[in-house]
Design an enzyme around this catalytic site. Structure first.
Site, PDB file in Angstrom:
ATOM      1  N   ARG A 290       0.542  31.949 -21.044  1.00  0.00           N
ATOM      2  CA  ARG A 290      -0.879  31.677 -21.213  1.00  0.00           C
ATOM      3  C   ARG A 290      -1.491  31.336 -19.851  1.00  0.00           C
ATOM      4  NH1 ARG A 290      -2.530  27.114 -25.551  1.00  0.00           N
ATOM      5  NH2 ARG A 290      -1.728  25.774 -23.889  1.00  0.00           N
TER       6      ARG A 290
ATOM      7  N   TYR B  12     -24.116  32.733 -53.190  1.00  0.00           N
ATOM      8  CA  TYR B  12     -24.476  33.985 -52.532  1.00  0.00           C
ATOM      9  C   TYR B  12     -23.609  35.153 -53.003  1.00  0.00           C
ATOM     10  CZ  TYR B  12     -27.511  31.603 -49.159  1.00  0.00           C
ATOM     11  OH  TYR B  12     -28.521  30.895 -48.562  1.00  0.00           O
TER      12      TYR B  12
ATOM     13  N   LYS C 143      -8.949  16.368 -25.747  1.00  0.00           N
ATOM     14  CA  LYS C 143      -9.850  17.515 -25.654  1.00  0.00           C
ATOM     15  C   LYS C 143     -10.478  17.796 -27.021  1.00  0.00           C
ATOM     16  CE  LYS C 143      -6.076  20.780 -26.483  1.00  0.00           C
ATOM     17  NZ  LYS C 143      -5.287  21.920 -25.966  1.00  0.00           N
TER      18      LYS C 143
ATOM     19  N   MET D 231     -23.814  27.917 -45.705  1.00  0.00           N
ATOM     20  CA  MET D 231     -23.906  27.279 -44.395  1.00  0.00           C
ATOM     21  C   MET D 231     -23.866  25.755 -44.505  1.00  0.00           C
ATOM     22  SD  MET D 231     -26.808  27.617 -41.412  1.00  0.00           S
ATOM     23  CE  MET D 231     -26.476  29.378 -41.154  1.00  0.00           C
TER      24      MET D 231
END
Length: 369
Positions: free
Chosen positions: A136, A264, A38, A313
């Site tokens: 779950r 930033y 997965k 990013m």
């Protein structure tokens, strides 16, 4: 392996084979192996990994969602595929693509029987999940009779396996809890098999269960993280090889004077003359902001370089003041040294999170020696 000239995730199939054979060595010869592929095979390349393991004659695959199973079928995978968390809206496609659902509550069970019947299926293989403590997904222990009655009153389905999931098999301080889960599942399995009149495949152990609890191997085991090179303990990690190495390059080098800032929000302010390098990888690629501001690091020429300032990013900036390096040089984010567990630990997380977070825009390079 070749030096990186761009950001790339190298996937070593020789390491995958090593890990598969190590896990197999822990099992009895008749114990089946289900490979969990997965999340793009834990952030690598599901099609390449599944095709390679299919050639090694793995017994089963597991994915989380229908789309992952469909992609494997489109890639030529013929091995049975268990869909661990299917939704009813996808059941018709699931049947069309010969995928096998995990049925985990009454609603899902009844909806699948209804659709399988409409599709004129006979003995369609399904897998029944029981909850033994993870809380779950899964039927309760007190619902065995209900599941058996529903499965017995229709010819549309046949129970291929029953299974559960260990909650803390990697944590030996929780050994008593894990042993209770194993005992509970064995009790459920015996009751279920006796009531339905045949014995489905029984599976309970994940990678840490395989390594720590041989009594939980049963008929089949499920291995995910172990295939990709992580055994959830330093001891077991010594026997496994990470299959993925995340590499990049130095795009530009800057000299930063005392009092100047980097990135930033001016998050890093230099208290002296330093040298920085900018690397083309950022939080859009899976290196989250939590690794910034001297928490995470990369490796250049065998030396550690801290990530400074906020992660951007598409870029990170690193401190290379004491490292002899140049623009275009290779940068290792994680691989063997450090591995993804060690990298993730700097941000108080785990290998699973960092390896599955690597963006699909990062080029995958398959290494098959």
């Amino acid at each position: 392996m070749p030096k990186a000239r761009e950001t790339v995730l190298e996937i070593d199939l020789k390491a995958l084979k090593h890990n598969y054979e190590y896990i197999k060595s822990k099992l009895k010869s008749n114990t089946k192996i289900l490979a969990v592929v997965k999340a793009f095979a834990y952030g690598s390349d599901a099609n390449e990994i599944a095709n390679y393991l299919q050639n090694l004659e793995v017994d089963y695959f597991a994915v989380a969602y229908l789309s992952e199973g469909v992609a494997l079928r489109d890639a030529g995978i013929k091995t049975p595929i268990l869909v661990l968390h299917p939704q009813a809206i996808n059941f018709k496609t699931l049947i069309e693509r010969c995928l096998e659902p995990s049925l985990y509550n009454a609603k899902i069970l009844n909806e699948f029987i209804t659709i399988a019947s409409k599709e004129k299926q006979s003995n369609y293989p399904v897998h029944i999940k029981f909850n033994t403590g993870l809380n779950r997904l899964g039927f309760g222990e007190n619902e065995v009779d209900y599941v058996v009655s529903k499965a017995s009153e229709t010819s549309a389905i046949k129970v291929k396996s029953i299974f559960s999931h260990l909650a803390a098999s990697e944590d030996l301080t929780e050994k008593a809890f894990t042993e209770r889960q194993i005992k509970t599942f064995k009790s459920i399995s015996e009751k279920f098999s006796n009531a339905i009149g045949y014995k489905p495949i029984l599976h309970l152990a994940n990678t840490s269960g395989i390594l720590n609890y041989p009594e939980a191997h049963l008929d089949m085991v499920r291995t995910g993280i172990g295939l990709y090179g992580y055994g959830n303990s330093e001891k077991e990690n010594e026997h496994l090889i990470p299959i993925a190495t995340l590499k990049s390059v130095i795009s530009q080098i800057h000299i930063i004077k005392k009092g100047e800032t980097v990135g930033y929000n001016r998050a890093y302010k230099s208290d002296g003359l330093i040298k920085t390098a900018t690397i083309p990888i950022g939080h859009a690629d899976g290196i989250g902001r939590q690794y910034g501001n001297k928490k995470g690091f990369v490796t250049i020429n065998g030396k550690k370089a801290l990530i400074i300032g906020n992660v951007c990013m598409d870029m990170i900036m690193i401190d290379i003041t004491d490292i002899d390096c140049h623009e275009g040089d290779e940068v290792i984010i994680f691989g063997n040294h450090p591995n993804a567990s060690q990298f993730a630990r700097t941000a108080n997380t785990i290998s699973y999170e960092i390896i599955t977070a690597i963006s699909q825009r990062v080029k995958r390079l398959i290494i098959d020696n």
